[in-house]
Design a protein around this motif. Structure first.
Motif, PDB file in Angstrom:
ATOM      1  N   ALA A 219      18.088 -60.831  91.413  1.00  0.00           N
ATOM      2  CA  ALA A 219      16.972 -60.166  90.547  1.00  0.00           C
ATOM      3  C   ALA A 219      15.916 -61.086  90.526  1.00  0.00           C
ATOM      4  CB  ALA A 219      17.633 -60.008  89.168  1.00  0.00           C
ATOM      5  N   ILE A 220      16.087 -62.378  90.295  1.00  0.00           N
ATOM      6  CA  ILE A 220      15.045 -63.469  90.125  1.00  0.00           C
ATOM      7  C   ILE A 220      14.121 -63.446  91.459  1.00  0.00           C
ATOM      8  CG2 ILE A 220      14.276 -65.842  89.986  1.00  0.00           C
ATOM      9  CD1 ILE A 220      16.844 -66.159  88.085  1.00  0.00           C
ATOM     10  N   GLN A 221      14.737 -63.329  92.500  1.00  0.00           N
ATOM     11  CA  GLN A 221      13.949 -63.498  93.733  1.00  0.00           C
ATOM     12  C   GLN A 221      13.269 -62.069  93.987  1.00  0.00           C
ATOM     13  OE1 GLN A 221      13.427 -65.917  96.163  1.00  0.00           O
ATOM     14  NE2 GLN A 221      14.521 -66.966  94.445  1.00  0.00           N
ATOM     15  N   SER A 222      13.888 -60.969  93.548  1.00  0.00           N
ATOM     16  CA  SER A 222      12.873 -59.720  93.731  1.00  0.00           C
ATOM     17  C   SER A 222      11.817 -59.744  92.832  1.00  0.00           C
ATOM     18  CB  SER A 222      13.940 -58.721  93.626  1.00  0.00           C
ATOM     19  OG  SER A 222      13.150 -57.281  93.199  1.00  0.00           O
ATOM     20  N   VAL A 223      11.912 -60.097  91.528  1.00  0.00           N
ATOM     21  CA  VAL A 223      10.747 -60.291  90.742  1.00  0.00           C
ATOM     22  C   VAL A 223       9.937 -61.364  91.015  1.00  0.00           C
ATOM     23  CG1 VAL A 223      10.131 -60.223  88.268  1.00  0.00           C
ATOM     24  CG2 VAL A 223      11.991 -59.077  88.971  1.00  0.00           C
ATOM     25  N   LEU A 224      10.243 -62.560  91.784  1.00  0.00           N
ATOM     26  CA  LEU A 224       9.422 -63.597  92.015  1.00  0.00           C
ATOM     27  C   LEU A 224       8.331 -62.951  93.192  1.00  0.00           C
ATOM     28  CD1 LEU A 224      11.329 -66.980  92.225  1.00  0.00           C
ATOM     29  CD2 LEU A 224       9.343 -66.461  90.940  1.00  0.00           C
ATOM     30  N   LYS A 225       8.948 -62.068  93.931  1.00  0.00           N
ATOM     31  CA  LYS A 225       8.139 -61.263  94.791  1.00  0.00           C
ATOM     32  C   LYS A 225       6.931 -60.762  94.229  1.00  0.00           C
ATOM     33  CE  LYS A 225      10.982 -61.284  99.126  1.00  0.00           C
ATOM     34  NZ  LYS A 225      11.727 -60.485  99.915  1.00  0.00           N
TER      35      LYS A 225
ATOM     36  N   VAL B 269       4.804 -58.871  84.248  1.00  0.00           N
ATOM     37  CA  VAL B 269       5.680 -59.403  85.471  1.00  0.00           C
ATOM     38  C   VAL B 269       6.429 -60.818  84.949  1.00  0.00           C
ATOM     39  CG1 VAL B 269       4.093 -60.902  86.841  1.00  0.00           C
ATOM     40  CG2 VAL B 269       6.239 -59.749  87.934  1.00  0.00           C
ATOM     41  N   PHE B 270       5.678 -61.447  84.097  1.00  0.00           N
ATOM     42  CA  PHE B 270       6.272 -62.813  83.466  1.00  0.00           C
ATOM     43  C   PHE B 270       7.390 -62.247  82.463  1.00  0.00           C
ATOM     44  CE2 PHE B 270       6.998 -65.806  80.300  1.00  0.00           C
ATOM     45  CZ  PHE B 270       6.549 -67.069  80.925  1.00  0.00           C
ATOM     46  N   ASP B 271       7.308 -61.396  81.785  1.00  0.00           N
ATOM     47  CA  ASP B 271       8.157 -60.716  80.769  1.00  0.00           C
ATOM     48  C   ASP B 271       9.589 -60.281  81.798  1.00  0.00           C
ATOM     49  OD1 ASP B 271       6.775 -61.217  78.719  1.00  0.00           O
ATOM     50  OD2 ASP B 271       6.201 -59.238  78.559  1.00  0.00           O
ATOM     51  N   ARG B 272       9.287 -59.443  82.915  1.00  0.00           N
ATOM     52  CA  ARG B 272      10.383 -59.214  83.718  1.00  0.00           C
ATOM     53  C   ARG B 272      11.281 -60.411  84.317  1.00  0.00           C
ATOM     54  NH1 ARG B 272       7.070 -55.119  85.374  1.00  0.00           N
ATOM     55  NH2 ARG B 272       6.887 -55.902  87.655  1.00  0.00           N
ATOM     56  N   LEU B 273      10.415 -61.545  84.780  1.00  0.00           N
ATOM     57  CA  LEU B 273      10.818 -62.738  85.176  1.00  0.00           C
ATOM     58  C   LEU B 273      11.688 -63.110  84.069  1.00  0.00           C
ATOM     59  CD1 LEU B 273      11.031 -64.073  87.836  1.00  0.00           C
ATOM     60  CD2 LEU B 273       8.888 -65.512  87.187  1.00  0.00           C
ATOM     61  N   MET B 274      11.212 -63.554  82.956  1.00  0.00           N
ATOM     62  CA  MET B 274      12.123 -64.312  82.074  1.00  0.00           C
ATOM     63  C   MET B 274      13.334 -63.539  82.021  1.00  0.00           C
ATOM     64  SD  MET B 274      10.747 -66.805  81.116  1.00  0.00           S
ATOM     65  CE  MET B 274      10.193 -67.131  82.872  1.00  0.00           C
ATOM     66  N   ALA B 275      13.257 -61.988  81.822  1.00  0.00           N
ATOM     67  CA  ALA B 275      14.478 -61.278  81.508  1.00  0.00           C
ATOM     68  C   ALA B 275      15.425 -61.463  82.520  1.00  0.00           C
ATOM     69  CB  ALA B 275      14.126 -59.733  81.434  1.00  0.00           C
ATOM     70  N   CYS B 276      15.175 -61.587  83.832  1.00  0.00           N
ATOM     71  CA  CYS B 276      15.975 -61.910  84.857  1.00  0.00           C
ATOM     72  C   CYS B 276      16.744 -63.476  84.489  1.00  0.00           C
ATOM     73  CB  CYS B 276      15.175 -62.082  86.279  1.00  0.00           C
ATOM     74  SG  CYS B 276      14.723 -60.477  86.847  1.00  0.00           S
ATOM     75  N   TYR B 277      16.002 -64.257  84.320  1.00  0.00           N
ATOM     76  CA  TYR B 277      16.339 -65.579  83.999  1.00  0.00           C
ATOM     77  C   TYR B 277      17.395 -65.448  82.980  1.00  0.00           C
ATOM     78  CZ  TYR B 277      13.379 -68.089  87.120  1.00  0.00           C
ATOM     79  OH  TYR B 277      12.827 -68.644  88.438  1.00  0.00           O
ATOM     80  N   GLY B 278      17.355 -64.605  81.944  1.00  0.00           N
ATOM     81  CA  GLY B 278      18.363 -64.612  80.809  1.00  0.00           C
ATOM     82  C   GLY B 278      19.404 -63.821  81.162  1.00  0.00           C
ATOM     83  N   MET B 279      19.652 -63.285  82.423  1.00  0.00           N
ATOM     84  CA  MET B 279      20.859 -62.421  82.885  1.00  0.00           C
ATOM     85  C   MET B 279      22.026 -63.493  83.071  1.00  0.00           C
ATOM     86  SD  MET B 279      19.197 -60.366  86.052  1.00  0.00           S
ATOM     87  CE  MET B 279      20.722 -59.559  86.681  1.00  0.00           C
ATOM     88  N   PRO B 280      23.400 -62.766  82.667  1.00  0.00           N
ATOM     89  CA  PRO B 280      24.441 -63.737  82.691  1.00  0.00           C
ATOM     90  C   PRO B 280      24.822 -64.238  83.688  1.00  0.00           C
ATOM     91  CG  PRO B 280      24.998 -61.554  82.518  1.00  0.00           C
ATOM     92  CD  PRO B 280      23.436 -61.572  82.460  1.00  0.00           C
ATOM     93  N   LYS B 281      25.383 -65.492  83.741  1.00  0.00           N
ATOM     94  CA  LYS B 281      25.833 -66.429  84.941  1.00  0.00           C
ATOM     95  C   LYS B 281      27.071 -66.959  84.935  1.00  0.00           C
ATOM     96  CE  LYS B 281      22.523 -70.033  83.441  1.00  0.00           C
ATOM     97  NZ  LYS B 281      21.436 -70.957  83.824  1.00  0.00           N
TER      98      LYS B 281
END
Lengths: 209, 209
Positions: free
Chosen positions: A108-114, A84-96
């Motif tokens: 995406a971040i909020q969903s994985v944070l849950k 879940v940490f890896d998935r969260l980091m992947a979300c933080y790496g998404m383009p903005k």
């Protein structure tokens, strides 16, 4: 990649100490919980079949089944925390760059944070259950190995308090306040009275040493 | 035989749960201590080199050296506990037919029991040191990974309280009461104030989450 549970203790400790963010405290919490369940299992296995403890044999059998199931759940959580940490980091790496990208990234971040809240909360629940199993082992298990029930309860308690820290972090970052409050409240209800329960089990063990 | 630290987490947990008496609570205590030291190391490694924490960089370097040395000591104790238990069992297995054999057996048991007291006491000392290192990590480390300092302190505390149980067992079986009392007193002086120290570190971590 090798599942973390298949890595050696030395490699696990080396990776824990390293600057790579995983494995971290979440995996350590799950390992302490799994260790607690394993030690309850040990007490059962060294009680079952002893004539002196024939009276509690059936109860120890049930306890063994429960502790082994709990151990499997908690062992799985060692890896779940990394995932879940890896998935969260992947979300933080998404383009903005664009507003649309920003919104998608935030969602995406909020969903994985849950999920990242649910993983340590599940670990806390399992460690709480482990404390209960430790009590039975401490009260009824073979006095010759009763110290292991005491080690088990300290391990479960450390796992619970550790998992709690990871719940606190994640609920603090959640925008869905209703969800966050609900999870925080569940955690508090788990923690309530736990210290006393752990002290009681430890005392029972000391008396039976 | 494979050194226990080279076994996988899964194998370690399986052997812990099994009816073989080792590894047991003594190894689990040492592993929790080693895990605490590793997590302090992680906090140091994720603080060193960050411009925001340049002020504590030197202190974190010293803390890292101390935590890594402590981790090595504690990792060694995972096996030391198994070794001394095996030696103790070998003594119990000595012949006791003649008076001479009985005396030799008893002497051998008492000699190894002293070692078996020293091993968990050394683990308790090391876990106590780890708690002190956790405090520094909690106060000065990178706030972004500060929960790991909290997991570390709970792990060290569980290791200490677990090691204490193994000291209690062995001092109770010692015939050399002067030695036993001295070791028991040293343990009490280690335990004194520890709960408060652990609570303080945990609180500092919670405030910095």
């Amino acid at each position: 990649m090798t599942n973390i549970k298949d890595k050696s203790l030395q490699t696990y400790l080396d990776e824990l100490a390293s600057k790579t963010p995983t494995p971290g405290g979440g995996s350590a919490a799950a390992l302490m919980g799994a260790q607690a369940a394993a030690l309850v299992g040990m007490v059962c296995n060294l009680t079952i079949g002893k004539p002196k403890y024939a009276e509690v044999e059936a109860e120890m059998g049930v306890l063994l089944d429960r502790s082994e199931a709990l151990r499997e759940r908690l062992t799985g959580m060692i890896k779940a925390d990394v995932d879940v940490f890896d998935r969260l980091m992947a979300c933080y790496g998404m383009p903005k760059e664009t507003e649309q990208q920003k919104a998608a990234r935030s969602e995406a971040i909020q969903s994985v944070l849950k999920e990242a809240t649910e993983v340590p909360l599940e670990c806390a629940r399992a460690c709480f259950e482990a404390i209960d199993l430790c009590r039975i082992a401490a009260e009824k298990g073979n006095a010759g190995v009763i110290s292991d029930a005491g080690v088990a309860v300290m391990s479960a308690y450390a796992g619970l308090k550790s998992a709690a820290l990871n719940v606190y972090i994640n609920v603090g970052s959640l925008k869905d306040k209703e969800f966050a409050d609900r999870k925080a409240q569940e955690l508090e209800s788990i923690l309530e009275g736990t210290e006393q329960a752990v002290d009681d089990v430890y005392r029972i063990v000391k008396e039976r040493l």
